[in-house]
Scaffold this active site. Structure first.
Site, short mmCIF file in Angstrom:
data_model
loop_
_atom_site.label_atom_id
_atom_site.label_comp_id
_atom_site.label_asym_id
_atom_site.label_seq_id
_atom_site.Cartn_x
_atom_site.Cartn_y
_atom_site.Cartn_z
N LYS A 38 15.72 36.19 42.53
CA LYS A 38 15.06 35.51 43.56
C LYS A 38 15.38 33.87 43.66
O LYS A 38 15.63 33.40 44.67
CB LYS A 38 13.46 35.50 43.64
CG LYS A 38 12.81 34.86 44.81
CD LYS A 38 11.27 35.00 44.71
CE LYS A 38 10.54 34.21 45.94
NZ LYS A 38 9.01 34.43 45.70
N LYS B 71 52.73 49.27 41.88
CA LYS B 71 52.87 48.53 43.02
C LYS B 71 53.77 49.54 43.96
O LYS B 71 54.83 49.73 43.33
CB LYS B 71 53.27 47.05 42.83
CG LYS B 71 52.30 46.35 42.13
CD LYS B 71 51.37 45.56 42.99
CE LYS B 71 50.34 44.83 42.23
NZ LYS B 71 49.11 44.49 42.92
N ASP C 139 45.83 51.45 38.01
CA ASP C 139 45.95 51.67 39.50
C ASP C 139 45.48 50.10 40.06
O ASP C 139 44.92 49.38 39.24
CB ASP C 139 44.78 52.59 40.08
CG ASP C 139 45.21 53.83 40.09
OD1 ASP C 139 46.29 54.32 40.04
OD2 ASP C 139 44.46 54.82 39.79
N GLY D 42 49.78 37.26 38.91
CA GLY D 42 51.02 36.26 38.92
C GLY D 42 51.36 36.06 37.38
O GLY D 42 51.78 35.26 37.07
#
Lengths: 364, 364
Positions: free
Chosen positions: B83, B129, B156, B319
């Site tokens: 909360k 890819k 994957d 990257g």
């Protein structure tokens, strides 16, 4: 198509970011060199629909093939904001979903009203207080204090898990005779939303066992356990009871202005499409900072008829007092679950008089 | 005790907020009037340990009784930031956990090295890819292109769910003969982390079925499916394979400076204590904005011996190119999973030469 809208703060090249999203969140590589695959790749690729200025920033719409998802909220979130959430300041502010995307609420507003036999007024829900430190028998004692009222629901506090001081199953067992007495007296049901917790495997098993023992509603901290868990509970034929979604952790996703995911999605459209029957959320006159705009957009997302999906109950929560009720009704009508914690079970007047004050405020 | 540290930006009364957390996240009411319960309530109440200035803001430590939780990450998050996450600008920046809190990784660094028969160098992982648009047979073809290398794992893409174009089980079936051929050739194993998705009920069933069909590792988008799902997978005796945690959606929780939950928790300590064996995360020289400080704190949280818990592999991602590898090894040593996507399966030199470039960079 899933159409996602992103807002970027000033200084961000929104057009370039939208292209990065359209490719990076589908094919994965912006400079992919995969000769001979052009057709298969084109079918999966996202498309930038629009980029426009928005105040000092900009917003962009990107369309994604729905077939890139499993038509559930899990793969939806991964697609529209998974890796990209790490890429810099950007906020996911809207989602338009194709028909039949997600999990239908089993009850929604219409079903829950029918279940409780209440038309023409908001529902009233209380929260057991204090949140921790009570025994199972204490819960039953608190419930007896409101047994002569028209209170519709009670819920556990979201921080009360399956703890030694008051195990979940014992709370249910202690409260069941009181619930049955309420139902017998007034001839309509009373719901106790039991907080269901645990690792993913035990949570599902626990939910089924609680329902088998008579639990007639469940509370889930959806942002902690995941929308995929809400979808599982809402679809499970062995569960089949109303599910109350709690907003715990929602602020970690939604409160920052230029990052994360808008409240209208986190507590609105995503909850509705993941199968919640009631979604608890802060109210602008309550104890949490929540703007009138956020409140209105969350409630609209849960109830609007533009979304061809059953409407579900907004549940304004946190610091709700009788004095706030007339303004809520004036703004949003009667399809609300008024959710009061301290103002009922920690009221100076005692719980019964507090419940009556809430009903008086609804009539006013 | 669970000790949580919060950072507040300038202008926030940190001392007052820390008290609100200590009471609001335990008893639920700051002004509770529950005569006769003082002892039970005192046992549950949080305690402010320290409030101190921190730059232009402040930080506060609050201690919570661990018995308020189920010793799992779900009830932990609800307690420390549920909360309260909705209450205003505040960031959860550290958590200290008592012994045996959470779910132990089944493998961790030591177990995964033993499983793969690799000592003294980082592990190398590739990502299929393009992310979407391939058939199951295409995945096998890609894998054959690196079958003659010492690549350790393939995964994957996180956005590839159980889609009609390449259903998860078909990808596994197509790749298994290639994996077996790699294992037979080199006499040590090769892991394929299959992306496991679905509603909570189907995800668990799918994970068990995939392992029964020979899946030897799993990929989970932990922030989408919840830490409680990671805990369930890591504990399940019918699963028992290494689990790779993907950071999809982590930015929605961690990227804003004054809100949410720090990366060192989201991708660090919470992942380690929820049972991940490898945690993928951005790297400062990669394609996502990630500071040297964030990188260092995430990697430290996954591996430090101050935390008496098995160390798990950091997996610098996004990257990653061979040129980055020497700097990573210089800073963090060899206990890394170098995770390369486009730089392997979209490399101009072809995948095999790309894998060899990564190993050359590790040797340099």
């Amino acid at each position: 198509m899933v159409i996602a809208t992103y807002r970027f703060p000033s200084g961000v090249d929104a057009g370039r970011q939208a292209e990065i999203i359209a490719i990076g969140q589908t094919l994965g590589s912006a400079d992919a060199r995969f000769a001979g695959r052009e057709q298969a790749l084109a079918a999966c690729r996202g498309q930038v629909l629009e980029v426009r200025a928005d105040g000092d920033g900009a917003r962009a719409q990107v369309a994604f093939p729905a077939a890139n998802t499993e038509y559930d909220i899990g793969t939806l979130l991964t697609m529209v904001f998974g890796k990209y959430s790490l890429a810099g300041p950007a906020r996911l502010v809207d989602l338009r979903l194709p028909p039949d995307f997600g999990t239908r609420p089993r009850f929604g507003i219409a079903g829950l009203r029918a279940r409780l036999g209440v038309a023409g007024r908001p529902l009233l829900m209380a929260i057991f207080k204090p949140a921790l430190g009570l025994t199972a028998a204490d819960h039953a004692t608190l419930l007896r204090a409101v047994a002569d009222t028209e209170l519709d629901l009670v819920k556990d506090d979201e921080i009360l898990g399956n703890l030694a001081q008051a195990p979940t199953r014992e709370r249910l067992r202690a409260c069941r005779p009181v619930i049955e007495a309420i139902r017998d007296r007034r001839g309509r049901d009373f719901l106790y939303a039991v907080n269901v917790t645990g690792r993913a495997d035990t949570l599902l098993a626990t939910a089924r066992a609680l329902v088998a023992e008579g639990a007639n509603a469940l509370l889930l901290n959806v942002l902690v356990y995941g929308y995929p868990m809400l979808e599982a509970l809402a679809r499970d034929p062995a569960i089949g009871v109303p599910i109350i979604a709690h907003p715990a952790l929602a602020g970690a996703l939604a409160l920052a202005p230029d990052h994360g995911i808008d409240y209208a999605l986190v507590l609105g459209r995503l909850m509705r499409h993941a199968g919640a029957d009631v979604v608890l959320h802060p109210a602008r006159f309550g104890s949490l900072p929540f703007s009138a705009a956020d409140e209105s957009r969350v409630i609209t997302a849960l109830t609007d008829s533009d979304d061809h999906w059953p409407a579900v109950f907004p549940g304004p929560s946190a610091g709700i007092k009788p004095a706030i009720v007339p303004a809520l009704l004036a703004d949003y009508g009667r399809d609300l679950v008024i959710n009061a914690g301290s103002a009922i079970f920690d009221a100076a007047t005692g719980p019964k008089a507090a419940v009556e004050s809430f009903f008086a405020a609804m009539d006013a």
